[in-house]
Every structure is written in structure tokens, then in C-alpha cells.
Design an enzyme around this catalytic site. Structure first.
Site, mmCIF file in Angstrom:
data_model
loop_
_atom_site.group_PDB
_atom_site.id
_atom_site.type_symbol
_atom_site.label_atom_id
_atom_site.label_comp_id
_atom_site.label_asym_id
_atom_site.label_seq_id
_atom_site.Cartn_x
_atom_site.Cartn_y
_atom_site.Cartn_z
ATOM 1 N N GLU A 51 15.480 9.144 128.383
ATOM 2 C CA GLU A 51 14.835 8.175 129.278
ATOM 3 C C GLU A 51 13.336 8.414 129.234
ATOM 4 O OE1 GLU A 51 13.142 8.680 132.419
ATOM 5 O OE2 GLU A 51 13.174 10.852 132.126
ATOM 6 N N HIS B 267 13.753 7.181 135.602
ATOM 7 C CA HIS B 267 12.752 6.680 136.537
ATOM 8 C C HIS B 267 13.198 5.328 137.079
ATOM 9 C CE1 HIS B 267 10.455 9.670 134.252
ATOM 10 N NE2 HIS B 267 9.591 9.692 135.249
ATOM 11 N N SER C 35 12.299 13.976 135.140
ATOM 12 C CA SER C 35 11.002 13.726 134.524
ATOM 13 C C SER C 35 10.452 15.002 133.901
ATOM 14 C CB SER C 35 10.043 13.123 135.563
ATOM 15 O OG SER C 35 8.888 12.610 134.953
#
Length: 308
Positions: A213, A275, A115
Site C-alpha cells: 500500500e 491509508h 505507514s
């Protein structure tokens, strides 16, 4: 980044000491305790850096404190891996505060996070020439959930981190452009990669397989960020595209296909990287293979002594 090969740090042995840091958002102590226990059960000696539970609004304490913990952990010769507690926001604020020459002088080691840690993956590649792990973090759902860690994610993480481990290929759901690609993997969270455009840490896809992502971004926002990567040249010369999870992003696939299939390189989608659960691990900077016959991404491991 160019397609130069990065140094792949030696993987872990049971009993190795690892350090948890918090370079981004504030950390829930209960989640952290559960995730730390999981790492301990993996056979690791886990230390939590002193400022991990600090809090300043949407950050895990001051920029200077977060940078100090990260740098101290990286430069400690007794620590074999540095692990981000969680994502959130704030890693980009540290890039100008770290003593890169001091960190470059330290022994390369594993860095694990995902992330918001994408900014640090890019910086470690650019400034230290070190490959790093994009995967589950201890104070997040995959490892720190009350029900226990996700078994498939944990097994893949262990196989990725420990010596002699052979992580299974990560299988996706869609072949967008057929073909075969082999080369170093780069990328990570799309929002962070877009925010790094125009900085010294901007992604350079040339000669790389690019992983993308994201989470909680509507398709039009994904479109905007991919357009930024395209127009900045970040995707020029990419040899393959891997689309990980886009959790909470509505129906993103039509937008992603429209914007990326025109690159005309092998592309697969729907891989559980990013995620959500399961959350598998990928080595950014290490060589990887896209096989569209099996709709899979495989990370390759080579002896660190020959990885340059």
C-alpha cells in the site's frame, strides 16, 4: 525474511495496559488525546510514554529518545501492547539503536502501527520473530478525527486485537489474478519496503502473501519502487499479492497490474488497508488466506503456544 512462522502474541483482554510511542513524525497533542480516548473507551488502560510529544523538526524528538521510549515500552512486563501514535518518517533511524537482545528477552506482545512503522514490523519479524499488527493509529484520522473514529475500522481493529475476536475478511474491489493462496502475510508500505532493500530488514516474499500500500505517490514512482523490489529479489517466491489502498496516487492500478501480474500468483486489489478511511487491520507474520472468489483477505489466528 523467510517463510518461517512467527510468534503470534496473545491478544488483549479488557483492562490490559497498553503504551503509546512515537517512533516517527511529531505528534499533534489534540489528535493524540482524541485517539487515546478511543483506546480507553475500548477498555484499555492507556499510558503515553514520556517523550511522545517531543519534537525535532520532522521527527518526534531525538533518535535516542524515540528509541528509548519504544524499547522501554516493549521491555515493560506490565504493558501488553505497544502502539505507534502516527507514521511520518523516522522509524528506520531507530533500527540500529534498539537493544535487540534485551527486547528479545522480553515477553512478546502486540505491536500496532502502519505507514512508516513498516520498518519496525520488518525488524520485529527479523530480529524478534514476532508477528505484528498493521492498522490504525491513535493520532491519525481513522481513530483521532474530531468527528470520532470510523465505526467499521474501529470494529475491525477491536476484533483483531482482543481475545476471541474474529475480524471479518477484508474485501477488495478487483481480482487481478484468480486463485487461492494461504500462508504468512508480510509487507506494508511500499515506500518503506523499497527503502529497506539492501538492509538486514529487507522483505523476503518467499512463501508469503505480500501486502503493498502507499500514499501520495505518482504511478511512475510506484513503478520505480516495485521495480526495486523485483530486481532485489524481494518478491521472489511470493505466493500471493494483496494491494491495499493507494490514496492520493492518481490512477495506480494499471501500473501495479503491469508490474505485478507477471508474478503469476493470486492477486487482489482495492482493499481498505493502509491509508485512508476505512482502514482495516492486518496481522503481518500471521497466516492469511487470499480468496479470489470473494476478492478477500482473511487473517487466521492460532494459539500462541503452537504458533512457532
Amino acid at each position: 525474511m523467510t517463510s518461517r512462522r512467527l510468534w503470534v502474541p496473545s491478544r488483549l483482554s479488557h483492562g490490559d495496559r497498553v503504551a503509546i510511542v512515537a517512533p516517527s513524525g511529531p505528534v499533534d497533542p489534540v489528535w493524540l488525546a482524541r485517539g487515546r480516548h478511543v483506546l480507553t473507551e475500548m477498555g484499555l488502560d492507556v499510558v503515553v510514554m514520556p517523550r511522545v510529544l517531543n519534537r525535532r523538526g520532522y521527527l518526534a524528538g531525538s533518535d535516542a529518545g524515540r528509541a528509548a521510549d519504544l524499547q522501554d515500552a516493549w521491555c515493560d512486563p506490565g504493558i501488553r501492547a505497544v502502539i505507534c501514535a502516527r507514521g511520518g518518517y523516522g522509524a528506520t533511524r531507530l533500527l540500529g539503536l534498539l537493544d535487540w537482545p534485551a527486547m528479545e528477552a522480553a515477553r512478546p506482545k502486540i505491536f500496532l502501527g502502519s505507514s512508516d512503522a513498516t520498518a519496525l514490523h520488518q525488524a520485529f519479524a527479523a530480529r524478534l520473530g514476532v508477528a505484528s499488527c498493521f492498522g490504525p493509529m491513535p493520532a491519525c484520522q481513522t481513530l483521532g478525527d474530531l468527528a470520532g473514529p470510523d465505526p467499521a475500522s474501529l470494529a475491525h481493529l477491536c476484533a483483531s486485537l482482543f481475545e476471541n475476536g474474529e475480524p471479518e475478511p477484508v474485501t477488495g474491489e478487483h481480482v487481478i489474478v484468480p486463485g487461492h493462496a494461504e500462508g504468512p502475510l508480510t509487507g506494508g508500505n511500499l515506500s518503506l519496503l523499497a527503502s529497506l532493500c539492501g538492509t538486514p530488514y529487507a522483505m523476503r516474499g518467499e512463501g508469503h502473501i505480500v501486502l503493498l500500500e502507499d500514499v501520495n505517490e505518482q504511478p511512475y514512482r510506484l513503478d520505480r519502487m516495485i521495480t526495486q523490489l523485483v530486481q532485489s529479489g524481494s518478491l521472489d517466491g511470493a505466493i500471493g499479492i494483496v494491494l491495499g489502498s493507494f490514496t492520493g496516487c492518481g490512477d495506480p492500478l494499471p501500473t501495479l497490474v503491469e508490474r505485478l501480474a507477471e508474478l503469476e500468483v493470486p492477486m487482489i486489489a482495492g482493499l481498505p488497508i493502509g491509508h485512508g478511511t476505512p482502514q482495516f487491520t492486518a496481522w503481518l507474520g500471521a497466516d492469511a488466506v487470499i480468496d479470489t472468489n470473494s476478492c478477500s483477505l482473511t487473517c487466521l489466528f492460532r494459539d500462541p503456544a503452537t504458533a512457532l
